[in-house]
Design an enzyme around this catalytic site. Sequence first.
Site, PDB file in Angstrom:
ATOM      1  N   LYS A 212     -27.499  -8.719  -4.276  1.00 44.29           N
ATOM      2  CA  LYS A 212     -27.620 -10.324  -3.775  1.00 44.29           C
ATOM      3  C   LYS A 212     -27.148 -10.984  -5.029  1.00 44.29           C
ATOM      4  CE  LYS A 212     -30.553 -13.770  -2.811  1.00 44.29           C
ATOM      5  NZ  LYS A 212     -32.146 -14.075  -2.722  1.00 44.29           N
ATOM      6  N   GLU A 218     -28.315  -1.947 -13.356  1.00 43.08           N
ATOM      7  CA  GLU A 218     -28.166  -0.774 -12.517  1.00 43.08           C
ATOM      8  C   GLU A 218     -26.994  -0.563 -11.746  1.00 43.08           C
ATOM      9  OE1 GLU A 218     -30.984  -2.348 -12.909  1.00 43.08           O
ATOM     10  OE2 GLU A 218     -32.612  -1.268 -13.548  1.00 43.08           O
ATOM     11  N   GLY A 273     -34.435 -10.343  -1.549  1.00 45.22           N
ATOM     12  CA  GLY A 273     -33.991  -9.061  -1.688  1.00 45.22           C
ATOM     13  C   GLY A 273     -34.617  -7.951  -0.731  1.00 45.22           C
ATOM     14  N   ARG A 274     -35.975  -8.058  -0.970  1.00 44.53           N
ATOM     15  CA  ARG A 274     -36.766  -6.988  -0.066  1.00 44.53           C
ATOM     16  C   ARG A 274     -36.932  -7.492   1.194  1.00 44.53           C
ATOM     17  NH1 ARG A 274     -39.240  -9.795  -3.989  1.00 44.53           N
ATOM     18  NH2 ARG A 274     -40.724 -11.210  -3.655  1.00 44.53           N
ATOM     19  N   GLU A 359     -44.164  -6.621  -4.870  1.00 42.89           N
ATOM     20  CA  GLU A 359     -43.349  -7.537  -5.630  1.00 42.89           C
ATOM     21  C   GLU A 359     -43.618  -8.985  -4.706  1.00 42.89           C
ATOM     22  OE1 GLU A 359     -38.802  -7.355  -5.235  1.00 42.89           O
ATOM     23  OE2 GLU A 359     -38.891  -6.372  -7.219  1.00 42.89           O
ATOM     24  N   HIS A 390     -52.976  17.836   1.720  1.00 41.53           N
ATOM     25  CA  HIS A 390     -53.154  19.230   0.655  1.00 41.53           C
ATOM     26  C   HIS A 390     -52.731  18.424  -0.657  1.00 41.53           C
ATOM     27  CE1 HIS A 390     -53.311  21.729   4.240  1.00 41.53           C
ATOM     28  NE2 HIS A 390     -52.235  21.055   5.033  1.00 41.53           N
ATOM     29  N   LYS A 518     -36.423  -6.793 -17.814  1.00 42.97           N
ATOM     30  CA  LYS A 518     -34.750  -6.584 -18.015  1.00 42.97           C
ATOM     31  C   LYS A 518     -34.319  -7.335 -19.253  1.00 42.97           C
ATOM     32  CE  LYS A 518     -34.138  -7.642 -13.032  1.00 42.97           C
ATOM     33  NZ  LYS A 518     -33.598  -8.458 -11.918  1.00 42.97           N
TER      34      LYS A 518
HETATM   35  O1  F6P Z   1     -35.648  -6.296 -10.296  1.00 40.90           O
HETATM   36  C1  F6P Z   1     -35.977  -6.676  -9.184  1.00 40.90           C
HETATM   37  C2  F6P Z   1     -35.048  -7.148  -8.067  1.00 40.90           C
HETATM   38  O2  F6P Z   1     -34.621  -8.610  -8.256  1.00 40.90           O
HETATM   39  C3  F6P Z   1     -35.370  -7.015  -6.642  1.00 40.90           C
HETATM   40  O3  F6P Z   1     -36.391  -8.299  -6.238  1.00 40.90           O
HETATM   41  C4  F6P Z   1     -34.269  -6.804  -5.947  1.00 40.90           C
HETATM   42  O4  F6P Z   1     -34.369  -6.356  -4.436  1.00 40.90           O
HETATM   43  C5  F6P Z   1     -33.388  -6.013  -6.739  1.00 40.90           C
HETATM   44  O5  F6P Z   1     -33.880  -6.467  -8.131  1.00 40.90           O
HETATM   45  C6  F6P Z   1     -31.937  -5.913  -6.770  1.00 40.90           C
HETATM   46  O6  F6P Z   1     -31.448  -7.234  -6.803  1.00 40.90           O
HETATM   47  P1  F6P Z   1     -29.799  -7.448  -6.629  1.00 40.90           P
HETATM   48  O7  F6P Z   1     -29.615  -7.057  -4.943  1.00 40.90           O
HETATM   49  O8  F6P Z   1     -29.709  -8.751  -6.814  1.00 40.90           O
HETATM   50  O9  F6P Z   1     -28.880  -6.408  -7.177  1.00 40.90           O
END
Ligand code: F6P
Length: 554
Positions: A212, A218, A273-274, A359, A390, A518
């Site tokens: 987004k 990452e 995002g979520r 979150e 288990h 971050k």
């Molecule tokens: O670091 C958390 C977060 O901001 C989440 O809320 C989000 O889903 C994820 O990182 C990924 O964000 P993006 O879609 O902007 O890469």
Amino acid sequence: MTHYQNPNDAAQLPAWQLLVKQREAMQSFSMQEAFAADPKRFERFSLNHDGLLLDFSKNILDETTLNLLMQLAQQSQLQDAIKALFNGEKVNASEQRAALHTALRRPVGDTLLVDGEDLMPLIHDVLNKMTELVNRIHNGLWRGYSEKPITDVVNIGIGGSFLGPQLVSEALLPFAQQGVHCHFLANIDGSEFHELSQTLNAQTTLFIVSSKSFNTLETLKNAQAARRWYLAQGGTEACVDRHFIAVSSNIEAAVAFGIAPENILPIWDWVGGRYSLWSAIGLPIALSIGMSNFKELLAGAWSMDQHFQETPFAENMPVIMAMLGIWYSDFWQAQSYAILPYDHYLRNFTQHLQQLDMESNGKHVRQDGTALNYSSGSVIWGGVGCNGQHAYHQLLHQGTLLVPADFIVPVVSHNQIADHHQWLYANCLSQSQALMQGKSREQAAQELRAQHLPESEVQRLAPHKEILGNKPSNTLVLERICPRRLGALIALYEHKVFVQSVVWGTNAFDQWGVELGKVLGEDVYQRLTGHVVQQSTDTSTQGLINFFRSRHRG
Ligand code: F6P
């Protein structure tokens, strides 16, 4: 858009005060006795909606408690908050944003005016673009640099740009279309990229850079690695646009990265995002199961949205589940909540809910910035049954912590092998039954006596075999795992989380806590790589940096 205000201090509400007293009154409430006294308890405390059955009868619950919980929801102005959510008010006050994931599920023909603009044409335009793209790929019309059709799609994304799409694509594997395999690359750990890339052919692989913000470390690192890998495998610069597409609200950054503008599917700042699997972030889902199944997923969620908006609270699944969660976390001091899906295809459900719930509800202040003087979100954990039986169920049965649980199980299996599904279903039910019934010390002693043990042994062993019981759980039964039911199930939990945030007065749609890590990550990286020589402010971090650097010398 109007500015949303929810200054709820839940603990000051009359219903909250009454619930404090009710908690004391319920101290010796026995579920087992309640079942014995009321043959209609299951009927009374269960609900059906669109192929989903919620049994909430195995809870520390009577009519008075339920009434008080519903009063608490009313007094929290939940009805107004639901309207605000669906109408596009800025329910995310700290970011001044609406949270309109529900708009993504509205059917064609609906209108949703926000600030005078109808959002539905935008949404359906993107759905049409997705349809076109999915069809081109499925029909072998989207070709790689060597003119071969795409066989593998790698979604590069993390958090909400990963967990929801992965959950749904894997949960709906029985609906997968032939020909395209979806993979997920989330972690910055090079081992994940290494292992995945071993299985891919660059000529037939399409990467979706799903972010987004288009600003997530990452994801950007993995996207760069994927691009280097593609070129090293023989891909050409001229054909990068055949192998890299993006989903983002930051079109500029995606273009700057090298994605062709026509290969970027937009999302909007009003989709968290979520909560984004329903948007173009769900592209890997659509590529896996096809657009008509994706639309069924949306329809299932929309059906839950309507149930949530229109059903009186006492018969409203998300409201009931949310208020029971509050009952345990704020009045019984439960600090964690187990999600236990009894279905292989739902094995990633708990992880998705971890982000969705933790979150959203991991907050310590209200929307107006005042500190909470009660608990908000719980630790969400769990995993697929029967495996958990288990492993960690022992703590649920005999540990000192109270851990409410949701059991989730389908009636029909996609893969009926002999009587496996009957056993799976039976195990699911017997676990919640065991949690509820327990075993008294006297029962345990009698069983030991039946084995003709001496009385001293009976007395020694009985406490270990005693299971206190009275442990609460919900059971959610789906007719089967299919796009529509899964859509409804996920939306159910989204609304559960929202209801809780309304009662607590918190913002379910921001996540400032993750930002500090971050920023500090950047700082530590600079020291680790020797770009900054100044010592870290604490000796622990500096000691760990030194250890790393000493092993990387030469
Ligand atoms: O670091 C958390 C977060 O901001 C989440 O809320 C989000 O889903 C994820 O990182 C990924 O964000 P993006 O879609 O902007 O890469």
